[in-house]
Design an enzyme around this catalytic site. Structure first.
Site: not given
Ligand code: PGA
Length: 253
Positions: A171, A100
């Site tokens: 992401e 992440h």
């Molecule tokens: P968010 O985070 O939905 O708050 O943007 C997504 C993530 O970091 O997995």
């Protein structure tokens, strides 16, 4: 159509076990039918309580799984504060989030470390949700630059990985927790690029690797991503902490 996956990433939330159990039970109560899988990734400290609650939900567990937000690359030994994939699997954990961007940023996790985590987790039977995504400065250079950044992350993070149960979460860093979600067409283009870049044997079964979109997904925009054929689901942070909002996301799959 392949089953969509909606994964919750609670991050460093909530504060108490009581609140964690309340949130988990609310999410578990959603009737999500057969079209969608739901994975709830929670802080390690709550895994045991959540796993116990999960085991008690006989008959309502179909399509619901528990995940961890991090893992170490050694099974056990002198690694203060760490938890290995075998320990997680023994608790009933199925998924683990690896790489992440918040861990890359705050814990200085490198691609080499992430690669070791991916390999050990696969070996010990967990399904890895590997997160990749470009920073804003790269996205500003255009789609090509963003794609080549992500491809380079994948190459390093999956080095030496030929097969295994892996899901990729795209992401974009600038979209996480900002309310500035990526345009669905950009997310779809990146998902196509990822599916091309990741070897066929990586993923579940014979189909191409599953790609989730993550970054400011909420009840109002989830459908824009989840309904796209290239996108196999969502990784949800902030909105997964509000049961009503997360239920809306599940229902839109
Ligand atoms: P968010 O985070 O939905 O708050 O943007 C997504 C993530 O970091 O997995």
């Amino acid at each position: 159509m392949a089953k969509k996956l909606i994964a919750a990433n609670w991050k460093e939330n909530p504060i108490s076990e009581k609140d964690a159990l309340r949130l988990f039970r609310a999410v578990a109560s959603v009737r999500h039918g057969r079209a969608v899988d739901v994975a709830v990734c929670v802080p390690d400290i709550f895994l045991e309580a959540v796993a116990r609650a999960y085991r008690g939900m006989r008959g309502r567990r179909a399509g619901l799984s528990i995940g961890a937000e991090n893992v170490f690359w050694e099974e056990q030994g002198p690694f203060t504060g760490e938890i290995g994939p075998k320990t997680l699997a023994a608790l009933g954990v199925r998924y683990v989030i690896v790489g992440h961007s918040e861990r890359r940023r705050w814990m200085k996790e490198t691609d080499a470390m992430i690669n070791k985590k991916v390999k050990r987790s696969l070996k010990d039977g967990l399904t890895v949700i590997l997160c990749v995504g470009e920073p804003l400065a790269i996205r500003k250079k255009g789609r090509r630059a963003a794609e080549s950044f992500v491809k380079s992350q994948l190459k390093k993070d999956l080095q030496g990985v030929r097969k295994g149960s892996i899901i990729i979460a795209y992401e974009p860093i600038w979209a996480i927790g900002t309310g500035m979600a990526a345009r669905p067409e950009d997310a779809a283009a990146m998902a196509r690029c990822i599916k091309k870049a990741v070897p066929l044997a990586v993923g579940e079964g014979k189909s191409k690797v599953k790609v989730l979109y993550g970054g400011s997904v909420d009840g109002a925009n989830a459908r824009d991503y989840i309904q796209l054929k290239e996108i196999d689901g969502a990784l949800v942070g902030g909105a997964s902490l509000k049961a009503g909002e997360f239920k809306k996301i599940i229902k839109s799959a």
